[in-house]
Design an enzyme around this catalytic site. Structure first.
Site, PDB file in Angstrom:
ATOM      1  N   GLU A 166      -0.126  -4.395   6.711  1.00 11.38           N
ATOM      2  CA  GLU A 166       0.308  -5.549   5.889  1.00 11.38           C
ATOM      3  C   GLU A 166       1.473  -6.336   6.496  1.00 11.38           C
ATOM      4  O   GLU A 166       2.466  -6.629   5.844  1.00 11.38           O
ATOM      5  CB  GLU A 166       0.676  -5.061   4.473  1.00 11.38           C
ATOM      6  N   GLU A 180      -9.772   0.687   1.818  1.00  9.47           N
ATOM      7  CA  GLU A 180      -9.158   1.055   0.533  1.00  9.47           C
ATOM      8  C   GLU A 180      -9.959   0.480  -0.638  1.00  9.47           C
ATOM      9  O   GLU A 180      -9.418  -0.034  -1.590  1.00  9.47           O
ATOM     10  CB  GLU A 180      -7.711   0.557   0.482  1.00  9.47           C
TER      11      GLU A 180
HETATM   12  O1  G3I Z   1       2.928  12.755  -6.688  1.00 10.13           O
HETATM   13  C1  G3I Z   1       4.336  12.508  -6.589  1.00 10.13           C
HETATM   14  C2  G3I Z   1       5.073  13.217  -7.723  1.00 10.13           C
HETATM   15  O2  G3I Z   1       4.928  14.627  -7.574  1.00 10.13           O
HETATM   16  C3  G3I Z   1       6.544  12.822  -7.694  1.00 10.13           C
HETATM   17  O3  G3I Z   1       7.203  13.385  -8.802  1.00 10.13           O
HETATM   18  C4  G3I Z   1       6.641  11.297  -7.754  1.00 10.13           C
HETATM   19  C5  G3I Z   1       8.069  10.808  -7.712  1.00 10.13           C
HETATM   20  O4  G3I Z   1       8.551  10.940  -6.397  1.00 10.13           O
HETATM   21  O5  G3I Z   1       5.965  10.721  -6.616  1.00 10.13           O
HETATM   22  C6  G3I Z   1       4.574  11.023  -6.660  1.00 10.13           C
HETATM   23  O6  G3I Z   1       3.973  10.452  -5.510  1.00 10.13           O
HETATM   24  C7  G3I Z   1       3.848   9.051  -5.574  1.00 10.13           C
HETATM   25  C8  G3I Z   1       2.352   8.749  -5.351  1.00 10.13           C
HETATM   26  O7  G3I Z   1       2.130   7.342  -5.251  1.00 10.13           O
HETATM   27  C9  G3I Z   1       1.491   9.304  -6.462  1.00 10.13           C
HETATM   28  O8  G3I Z   1       1.784   8.651  -7.640  1.00 10.13           O
HETATM   29  C10 G3I Z   1       4.645   8.459  -4.409  1.00 10.13           C
HETATM   30  O9  G3I Z   1       6.020   8.655  -4.642  1.00 10.13           O
HETATM   31  C11 G3I Z   1       4.346   6.978  -4.280  1.00 10.13           C
HETATM   32  O10 G3I Z   1       4.977   6.456  -3.109  1.00 10.13           O
HETATM   33  C12 G3I Z   1       2.838   6.798  -4.127  1.00 10.13           C
HETATM   34  O11 G3I Z   1       2.518   5.409  -4.072  1.00 10.13           O
HETATM   35  C13 G3I Z   1       1.441   5.091  -3.187  1.00 10.13           C
HETATM   36  C14 G3I Z   1       1.747   3.714  -2.589  1.00 10.13           C
HETATM   37  O12 G3I Z   1       0.670   3.289  -1.742  1.00 10.13           O
HETATM   38  C15 G3I Z   1       3.026   3.756  -1.767  1.00 10.13           C
HETATM   39  O13 G3I Z   1       2.869   4.670  -0.694  1.00 10.13           O
HETATM   40  C16 G3I Z   1       0.101   5.049  -3.952  1.00 10.13           C
HETATM   41  O14 G3I Z   1      -0.261   6.362  -4.356  1.00 10.13           O
HETATM   42  C17 G3I Z   1      -0.979   4.485  -3.061  1.00 10.13           C
HETATM   43  O15 G3I Z   1      -2.198   4.301  -3.796  1.00 10.13           O
HETATM   44  C18 G3I Z   1      -0.577   3.131  -2.473  1.00 10.13           C
HETATM   45  O16 G3I Z   1      -1.558   2.744  -1.584  1.00 10.13           O
HETATM   46  C19 G3I Z   1      -1.333   1.497  -0.913  1.00 10.13           C
HETATM   47  C20 G3I Z   1      -1.829   1.638   0.512  1.00 10.13           C
HETATM   48  O17 G3I Z   1      -1.134   2.678   1.155  1.00 10.13           O
HETATM   49  C21 G3I Z   1      -1.699   0.325   1.255  1.00 10.13           C
HETATM   50  N1  G3I Z   1      -2.435  -0.728   0.548  1.00 10.13           N
HETATM   51  C22 G3I Z   1      -1.988  -0.915  -0.829  1.00 10.13           C
HETATM   52  C23 G3I Z   1      -2.140   0.379  -1.600  1.00 10.13           C
HETATM   53  C24 G3I Z   1      -1.698   0.189  -3.041  1.00 10.13           C
HETATM   54  O18 G3I Z   1      -0.328  -0.086  -3.090  1.00 10.13           O
END
Ligand code: G3I
Length: 445
Positions: free
Chosen positions: A252, A358
């Site tokens: 991105e 994705e």
């Molecule tokens: O599972 C942990 C939990 O145990 C913990 O308590 C909590 C607080 O730290 O975090 C949880 O993990 C989070 C995870 O999502 C699951 O909810 C991560 O911190 C958080 O960073 C993560 O966000 C992800 C996001 O990218 C940022 O990395 C999303 O899952 C993921 O679907 C999203 O995916 C992105 C692609 O990588 C790039 N394209 C866009 C897409 C959507 O934003």
């Protein structure tokens, strides 16, 4: 369309000619009705609706199991209806029916409306054929190190041959503080992939949205920043050499709207050629690794698409890129198939690998639903089918994988991102397959 316009003009002209002087003041028939999408779908029927045509006395409704209406359903060959709707029942579950309508005013009959397809709900569960058993390309799913067991793992191992870490292979998780790496989650995912002979796609080394605070607030010089980034990329790619065989090196980098380079901390500290530097370091660390550039709105935004292809062209000059990832966070109604095809065409013409990286398909983009209706489930199914058909038609040498961004609807990032109900994925919360999964299978035919 031209024939319909000509017929409409003829119809209106004949009608005007046939009118007496006294009718002159009357509005002429406004033309051809438009048929709406089938409503109230059940497992034995649906409701047909269409627009009013002024001064029409009645409407003639055709229903067929053939898109060319070479045959008609009994009683539905020019069925005369005075209302703007008709309930059609006694149909067969799982079969697609077609309907069209004409307006009638006296002796005059309008041209046919558009043709609507009504897919009668199939009774019972969706087919559970494993996607990877039918696909001629890698079918991918995202994983979390905390969910590599149970029914989630059962489905992944049964249906998929590619996996992507949803978030644990990003800088904010792997490199939480300067000089301190955390590879616990990544090692777990790598072991799962190795143990189960799954292809593991690395996502994503450099992404402005997953950059740890210590990096965005880096206190050293730009030269020290660049050395740190080089060390990070080299350390990670080297550690997983031969196990993670492809990486989204940069994710991105194109700013929405301006379609120019996003002014991330990496660009600020390393200059516009930060992208080239990052790909060079990844290439040096593992020459066999496939290097991807990944982005969203690749299909829906032609300006952004051009900017992405420019990045690819610049990297190709030094053989620093092997593939492009189109994230495909889309909805049941957009982008158009032609826009998705434009992404594929530009990627293939550059002889790059294509990763639909994705995929999720919003069923409720306008936030006007509280439950997934049968009608919308079928529209979503048809979009999955459309996307898969496009990917399936890519030359094999250019197919990397088609990855779906989540297993069960309730696990989708979209729910929290948009803050409202949606059902974008292929599995219900009870792990049963949705019509979306059937659409994926149908796209593989
Ligand atoms: O599972 C942990 C939990 O145990 C913990 O308590 C909590 C607080 O730290 O975090 C949880 O993990 C989070 C995870 O999502 C699951 O909810 C991560 O911190 C958080 O960073 C993560 O966000 C992800 C996001 O990218 C940022 O990395 C999303 O899952 C993921 O679907 C999203 O995916 C992105 C692609 O990588 C790039 N394209 C866009 C897409 C959507 O934003």
């Amino acid at each position: 369309m031209k024939i319909r316009q000509a017929l409409s003009i003829l119809f209106i002209s004949l009608f005007v000619l046939s009118c007496s002087k006294s009718d002159e003041a009357e509005e002429v028939v406004a033309g051809v009705p438009s048929a709406y999408a089938a409503a109230k779908l059940t497992n034995d029927g649906f409701t047909a609706n269409w627009t009013r045509v002024y001064h029409a006395d009645k409407y003639l409704v055709d229903v067929s199991t053939k898109a060319d209406f070479s045959t008609f359903l009994p009683n539905y060959n020019a069925l005369s209806v005075t209302a703007l709707t008709v309930d059609i029942s006694g149909l067969t579950a799982g079969v697609s029916y077609y309907y069209r309508v004409r307006a009638v005013r006296g002796a005059l009959i309008s041209a046919f409306s558009n043709v609507i397809t009504a897919e009668i709900l199939s009774t019972g569960p969706e087919p559970t054929t494993a996607l990877k058993d039918v696909a001629n390309f890698n079918v991918g799913m995202i994983v979390r190190s905390s969910k590599l067991t149970g029914q989630t793992s059962d489905i992944i191992l049964r249906e998929f041959d590619n996996i992507t870490s949803e978030y644990e292979m990003k800088m904010d998780k792997m490199y939480p503080s300067n000089g301190t790496y955390d590879f616990v989650a990544v090692d777990k995912i790598v072991k799962y992939a190795t143990d189960n002979n799954l292809n593991l796609h690395g996502h994503a080394l450099i992404w402005h949205n997953a950059t740890p605070d210590w990096v965005t607030k880096f206190s050293g010089t730009n030269a020290e920043f660049e050395t740190m980034v080089k060390g990070y990329i080299t350390t990670v790619v080297t550690r997983y050499k031969g196990k993670i065989k492809s990486w989204d090196v940069v994710n991105e980098a194109v700013e929405d709207g301006s379609n120019t380079l996003r002014n991330s901390i990496f660009r600020q500290k390393m200059g516009d050629d930060y992208i080239k530097k990052c790909y060079q370091w990844a290439r040096d660390a593992d020459p066999a690794c496939k290097l991807f550039y990944n982005d969203y709105n690749f299909a829906s935004n032609a300006g952004k698409r051009a900017a992405i292809f420019k990045i690819a062209d610049d990297l190709k000059v030094n053989n620093l890129i092997d593939g492009l990832g189109a994230q495909m966070h889309i909805s049941y109604k957009s982008p158009a198939a032609s826009d998705i095809q434009a992404v594929v065409n530009g990627t293939v013409s550059r002889n790059l690998l294509m990763h639909f990286s994705e995929l999720d398909i919003q069923a409720n983009p306008d936030n006007n639903m509280t439950t997934l209706t049968p009608e919308r489930a079928i529209e979503q199914k048809n979009k999955y089918k459309e996307v898969v058909k496009i990917f399936n038609a890519i030359p094999k040498a250019n197919q990397y994988a088609l990855t779906v961004w989540g297993l069960r609807d309730s696990e989708s990032w979209l729910i929290s991102f948009w803050g409202h109900a949606d059902w974008p994925l292929m599995y219900n919360d009870d792990y049963s397959a949705k019509k979306a999964h059937t659409g994926f299978l149908e796209g593989l035919k």
